[in-house]
Write a protein that holds these residues in place. Structure first.
Motif, short mmCIF file in Angstrom:
data_model
loop_
_atom_site.label_atom_id
_atom_site.label_comp_id
_atom_site.label_asym_id
_atom_site.label_seq_id
_atom_site.Cartn_x
_atom_site.Cartn_y
_atom_site.Cartn_z
N MET A 1 27.24 36.26 42.12
CA MET A 1 26.54 35.02 41.84
C MET A 1 27.13 34.36 40.60
O MET A 1 27.33 33.15 40.58
CB MET A 1 25.06 35.31 41.66
N LEU A 2 27.39 35.16 39.59
CA LEU A 2 27.96 34.61 38.37
C LEU A 2 29.37 34.09 38.61
O LEU A 2 29.76 33.06 38.04
CB LEU A 2 27.97 35.67 37.27
N SER A 3 30.11 34.75 39.47
CA SER A 3 31.47 34.28 39.76
C SER A 3 31.45 32.92 40.46
O SER A 3 32.31 32.08 40.20
CB SER A 3 32.22 35.31 40.61
N TRP A 4 30.45 32.69 41.32
CA TRP A 4 30.33 31.38 41.96
C TRP A 4 29.99 30.30 40.94
O TRP A 4 30.51 29.18 41.01
CB TRP A 4 29.27 31.41 43.05
N ALA A 5 29.12 30.62 39.99
CA ALA A 5 28.77 29.65 38.96
C ALA A 5 29.98 29.30 38.11
O ALA A 5 30.21 28.12 37.79
CB ALA A 5 27.65 30.20 38.08
N ILE A 6 30.78 30.30 37.76
CA ILE A 6 31.99 30.04 36.97
C ILE A 6 32.99 29.23 37.78
O ILE A 6 33.64 28.32 37.25
CB ILE A 6 32.59 31.37 36.48
N THR A 7 33.10 29.52 39.08
CA THR A 7 34.00 28.76 39.94
C THR A 7 33.62 27.29 39.99
O THR A 7 34.48 26.41 39.86
CB THR A 7 34.00 29.36 41.36
N PHE A 8 32.34 27.00 40.19
CA PHE A 8 31.90 25.61 40.23
C PHE A 8 32.05 24.93 38.87
O PHE A 8 32.33 23.74 38.80
CB PHE A 8 30.46 25.51 40.72
N LEU A 9 31.90 25.68 37.80
CA LEU A 9 32.10 25.10 36.47
C LEU A 9 33.57 24.72 36.27
O LEU A 9 33.87 23.65 35.74
CB LEU A 9 31.66 26.09 35.39
N ILE A 10 34.47 25.57 36.71
CA ILE A 10 35.90 25.25 36.61
C ILE A 10 36.25 24.05 37.48
O ILE A 10 37.01 23.16 37.07
CB ILE A 10 36.75 26.48 36.98
N ILE A 11 35.68 23.98 38.69
CA ILE A 11 35.89 22.82 39.55
C ILE A 11 35.39 21.55 38.87
O ILE A 11 36.04 20.50 38.92
CB ILE A 11 35.20 23.03 40.92
N ALA A 12 34.23 21.63 38.21
CA ALA A 12 33.68 20.47 37.52
C ALA A 12 34.58 20.03 36.37
O ALA A 12 34.80 18.82 36.18
CB ALA A 12 32.28 20.79 36.99
N ILE A 13 35.12 20.97 35.63
CA ILE A 13 36.00 20.62 34.51
C ILE A 13 37.27 19.95 35.02
O ILE A 13 37.71 18.93 34.49
CB ILE A 13 36.32 21.87 33.67
N ILE A 14 37.87 20.51 36.08
CA ILE A 14 39.09 19.92 36.63
C ILE A 14 38.80 18.54 37.20
O ILE A 14 39.58 17.60 36.99
CB ILE A 14 39.68 20.86 37.71
N ALA A 15 37.69 18.37 37.90
CA ALA A 15 37.35 17.07 38.47
C ALA A 15 37.09 16.04 37.37
O ALA A 15 37.46 14.87 37.51
CB ALA A 15 36.12 17.20 39.36
N ALA A 16 36.47 16.46 36.27
CA ALA A 16 36.22 15.54 35.17
C ALA A 16 37.51 15.09 34.50
O ALA A 16 37.67 13.92 34.15
CB ALA A 16 35.29 16.18 34.16
N VAL A 17 38.44 16.03 34.34
CA VAL A 17 39.73 15.69 33.74
C VAL A 17 40.50 14.70 34.62
O VAL A 17 41.15 13.79 34.12
CB VAL A 17 40.56 16.97 33.47
N LEU A 18 40.40 14.88 35.93
CA LEU A 18 41.11 14.01 36.85
C LEU A 18 40.38 12.69 37.12
O LEU A 18 40.91 11.83 37.82
CB LEU A 18 41.37 14.73 38.18
N GLY A 19 39.17 12.53 36.60
CA GLY A 19 38.45 11.27 36.73
C GLY A 19 37.49 11.17 37.89
O GLY A 19 37.02 10.08 38.21
N PHE A 20 37.21 12.25 38.55
CA PHE A 20 36.26 12.24 39.66
C PHE A 20 34.86 12.56 39.12
O PHE A 20 34.40 13.70 39.15
CB PHE A 20 36.65 13.26 40.73
N GLY A 21 34.18 11.54 38.64
CA GLY A 21 32.89 11.74 37.97
C GLY A 21 31.80 12.25 38.89
O GLY A 21 30.99 13.09 38.51
#
Length: 54
Positions: A1-21
């Motif tokens: 469960m924690l690994s899924w939360a970390i995965t989605f957090l990394i996806i959110a960071i990458i999406a924010a850097v690329l401009g996908f708000g």
């Protein structure tokens, strides 16, 4: 469960850097929910596992 939360957090960071708000906001929300579920399950299992066996 924690690994899924970390995965989605990394996806959110990458999406924010690329401009996908929108995607970043959604992934952050999912990561928060998964982390809270993990935290609740961890606390429950911690207290259930500490019972002495008779």
């Amino acid at each position: 469960m924690l690994s899924w939360a970390i995965t989605f957090l990394i996806i959110a960071i990458i999406a924010a850097v690329l401009g996908f708000g929108g995607i970043a906001g959604a992934a952050t929300g999912i990561a928060k929910i998964l982390f809270l579920v993990f935290l609740v399950l961890f606390v429950v299992s911690f207290f259930i596992g500490r019972r002495p066996k008779m």
